[in-house]
Design a protein around this motif. Structure first.
Motif, PDB file in Angstrom:
ATOM      1  N   SER A 174     -11.852 -16.900   8.458  1.00  0.00           N
ATOM      2  CA  SER A 174     -10.649 -17.586   8.951  1.00  0.00           C
ATOM      3  C   SER A 174      -9.372 -16.824   8.597  1.00  0.00           C
ATOM      4  CB  SER A 174     -10.582 -19.018   8.393  1.00  0.00           C
ATOM      5  OG  SER A 174     -11.713 -19.756   8.771  1.00  0.00           O
ATOM      6  N   VAL A 175      -9.411 -15.508   8.846  1.00  0.00           N
ATOM      7  CA  VAL A 175      -8.236 -14.665   8.641  1.00  0.00           C
ATOM      8  C   VAL A 175      -8.059 -13.791   9.881  1.00  0.00           C
ATOM      9  CG1 VAL A 175      -8.501 -14.613   6.128  1.00  0.00           C
ATOM     10  CG2 VAL A 175      -9.595 -12.835   7.513  1.00  0.00           C
ATOM     11  N   SER A 176      -6.984 -13.004   9.926  1.00  0.00           N
ATOM     12  CA  SER A 176      -6.753 -12.120  11.063  1.00  0.00           C
ATOM     13  C   SER A 176      -7.554 -10.828  10.904  1.00  0.00           C
ATOM     14  CB  SER A 176      -5.263 -11.779  11.167  1.00  0.00           C
ATOM     15  OG  SER A 176      -4.867 -10.964  10.078  1.00  0.00           O
ATOM     16  N   THR A 177      -7.775 -10.132  12.027  1.00  0.00           N
ATOM     17  CA  THR A 177      -8.477  -8.846  11.953  1.00  0.00           C
ATOM     18  C   THR A 177      -7.656  -7.848  11.140  1.00  0.00           C
ATOM     19  OG1 THR A 177      -7.513  -8.226  14.090  1.00  0.00           O
ATOM     20  CG2 THR A 177      -9.741  -9.135  14.116  1.00  0.00           C
ATOM     21  N   LYS A 178      -6.339  -7.967  11.203  1.00  0.00           N
ATOM     22  CA  LYS A 178      -5.474  -7.084  10.415  1.00  0.00           C
ATOM     23  C   LYS A 178      -5.723  -7.275   8.914  1.00  0.00           C
ATOM     24  CE  LYS A 178      -2.009  -4.197   9.841  1.00  0.00           C
ATOM     25  NZ  LYS A 178      -2.140  -2.777  10.211  1.00  0.00           N
ATOM     26  N   THR A 179      -5.905  -8.524   8.509  1.00  0.00           N
ATOM     27  CA  THR A 179      -6.190  -8.809   7.101  1.00  0.00           C
ATOM     28  C   THR A 179      -7.529  -8.210   6.693  1.00  0.00           C
ATOM     29  OG1 THR A 179      -4.895 -10.848   7.134  1.00  0.00           O
ATOM     30  CG2 THR A 179      -6.560 -10.659   5.416  1.00  0.00           C
ATOM     31  N   VAL A 180      -8.519  -8.314   7.574  1.00  0.00           N
ATOM     32  CA  VAL A 180      -9.834  -7.725   7.297  1.00  0.00           C
ATOM     33  C   VAL A 180      -9.702  -6.216   7.111  1.00  0.00           C
ATOM     34  CG1 VAL A 180     -12.130  -7.254   8.234  1.00  0.00           C
ATOM     35  CG2 VAL A 180     -11.117  -9.526   8.499  1.00  0.00           C
ATOM     36  N   GLU A 181      -8.961  -5.579   8.010  1.00  0.00           N
ATOM     37  CA  GLU A 181      -8.765  -4.130   7.923  1.00  0.00           C
ATOM     38  C   GLU A 181      -8.077  -3.743   6.612  1.00  0.00           C
ATOM     39  OE1 GLU A 181      -6.550  -3.356  11.441  1.00  0.00           O
ATOM     40  OE2 GLU A 181      -8.256  -3.677  12.787  1.00  0.00           O
ATOM     41  N   THR A 182      -7.121  -4.571   6.197  1.00  0.00           N
ATOM     42  CA  THR A 182      -6.408  -4.309   4.937  1.00  0.00           C
ATOM     43  C   THR A 182      -7.354  -4.404   3.748  1.00  0.00           C
ATOM     44  OG1 THR A 182      -4.319  -5.134   5.834  1.00  0.00           O
ATOM     45  CG2 THR A 182      -4.528  -5.071   3.437  1.00  0.00           C
ATOM     46  N   HIS A 183      -8.181  -5.462   3.718  1.00  0.00           N
ATOM     47  CA  HIS A 183      -9.140  -5.625   2.616  1.00  0.00           C
ATOM     48  C   HIS A 183     -10.144  -4.473   2.599  1.00  0.00           C
ATOM     49  CE1 HIS A 183      -7.733  -9.383   1.113  1.00  0.00           C
ATOM     50  NE2 HIS A 183      -8.017 -10.073   2.201  1.00  0.00           N
ATOM     51  N   ARG A 184     -10.587  -4.050   3.771  1.00  0.00           N
ATOM     52  CA  ARG A 184     -11.538  -2.936   3.850  1.00  0.00           C
ATOM     53  C   ARG A 184     -10.906  -1.657   3.297  1.00  0.00           C
ATOM     54  NH1 ARG A 184     -12.664   1.390   6.979  1.00  0.00           N
ATOM     55  NH2 ARG A 184     -14.856   1.921   7.360  1.00  0.00           N
ATOM     56  N   ALA A 185      -9.672  -1.399   3.696  1.00  0.00           N
ATOM     57  CA  ALA A 185      -8.980  -0.194   3.238  1.00  0.00           C
ATOM     58  C   ALA A 185      -8.759  -0.226   1.724  1.00  0.00           C
ATOM     59  CB  ALA A 185      -7.646  -0.054   3.963  1.00  0.00           C
ATOM     60  N   LEU A 186      -8.382  -1.393   1.210  1.00  0.00           N
ATOM     61  CA  LEU A 186      -8.163  -1.526  -0.234  1.00  0.00           C
ATOM     62  C   LEU A 186      -9.463  -1.315  -1.008  1.00  0.00           C
ATOM     63  CD1 LEU A 186      -5.730  -4.587  -0.340  1.00  0.00           C
ATOM     64  CD2 LEU A 186      -5.216  -2.247  -1.072  1.00  0.00           C
ATOM     65  N   ALA A 187     -10.560  -1.861  -0.473  1.00  0.00           N
ATOM     66  CA  ALA A 187     -11.855  -1.704  -1.137  1.00  0.00           C
ATOM     67  C   ALA A 187     -12.258  -0.233  -1.186  1.00  0.00           C
ATOM     68  CB  ALA A 187     -12.921  -2.528  -0.413  1.00  0.00           C
ATOM     69  N   LEU A 188     -12.093   0.462  -0.067  1.00  0.00           N
ATOM     70  CA  LEU A 188     -12.428   1.887  -0.031  1.00  0.00           C
ATOM     71  C   LEU A 188     -11.590   2.669  -1.041  1.00  0.00           C
ATOM     72  CD1 LEU A 188     -12.736   2.425   3.828  1.00  0.00           C
ATOM     73  CD2 LEU A 188     -14.574   2.768   2.166  1.00  0.00           C
TER      74      LEU A 188
END
Length: 211
Positions: A174-188
């Motif tokens: 229940s978040v935006s795709t932009k938020t998902v991309e941000t979390h993915r980038a931070l994790a990497l």
């Protein structure tokens, strides 16, 4: 008044065993079962049980993220995390998400009834072994690794490892795709990784998904 309980675990035999133990207790009623975290959240919000028993390693949405969403939407529900793992970081994530009970699956026969009794009375429940790990975690709080992933980042990594697209992950959490991309980038960045394949290997190695 009956204590109403929801069980969430992706293994049929585990759910069946837990149900058998709980239904032998007078005054308790198992009102539903869920096979993944998203279903657990939906059922918890719809049926509002007194206690939800959540496996940490649920597909789609793990137990920590499911706890966060359930407690955020229906604060009166108590959550018992039911898991094979008891790492310090997992215990910390569980508490920060709002769970007030933590039980190892290996301790179920001995402590499951006591755990549900405590949570039904809105009292926390932790076994001695977990309590010791919990104390050590908080005593060393200032020295934890700053690169550790947040529970939301772990949820995103889990879903990536399960083969979900950014849009599917956004819908599940229940978040935006932009938020998902941000979390993915931070994790990497935090893990010093540069490919999705490396992220998937990390998820498997750290038991965010089952191999």
């Amino acid at each position: 008044m009956k204590t109403r309980i929801l069980i969430a675990d992706d293994h049929d035999v585990v759910r069946s065993g837990v149900r058998t133990i709980l239904e032998a207790h007078e005054g308790w009623e198992v009102i539903g079962e869920a096979r993944n975290g998203k279903d657990a959240i939906d059922q918890a919000v719809a049926t509002r049980p007194d206690v939800v028993i959540l496996d940490y390693g649920l597909p789609l949405v793990n137990g920590v993220e499911a706890t966060r969403q359930i407690r955020g939407r229906v604060p009166g529900i108590e959550v018992l995390i039911f898991t094979m793992h008891d790492t310090d970081s997992l215990i910390r994530d569980v508490l920060e998400a709002g769970a007030r009970g933590f039980l190892l699956k290996s301790d179920a026969k001995q402590f499951l009834v006591s755990a549900v009794e405590s949570l039904a009375a809105h009292k926390p429940f932790f076994t001695g072994k977990v309590s010791e790990a919990l104390l050590e975690t908080y005593l060393s709080k200032g020295t934890t690794n700053a690169s550790a992933l947040t529970s939301r980042e772990k949820a995103v990594v889990q879903l990536i490892a399960e083969g979900k697209t950014n849009k599917q992950i956004a819908d599940i959490l229940s978040v935006s795709t932009k938020t998902v991309e941000t979390h993915r980038a931070l994790a990497l960045r935090k893990l010093n990784l540069d490919t999705t394949a490396a992220l998937i290997r990390y998820a498997i190695r750290n038991k965010l998904v089952e191999n």
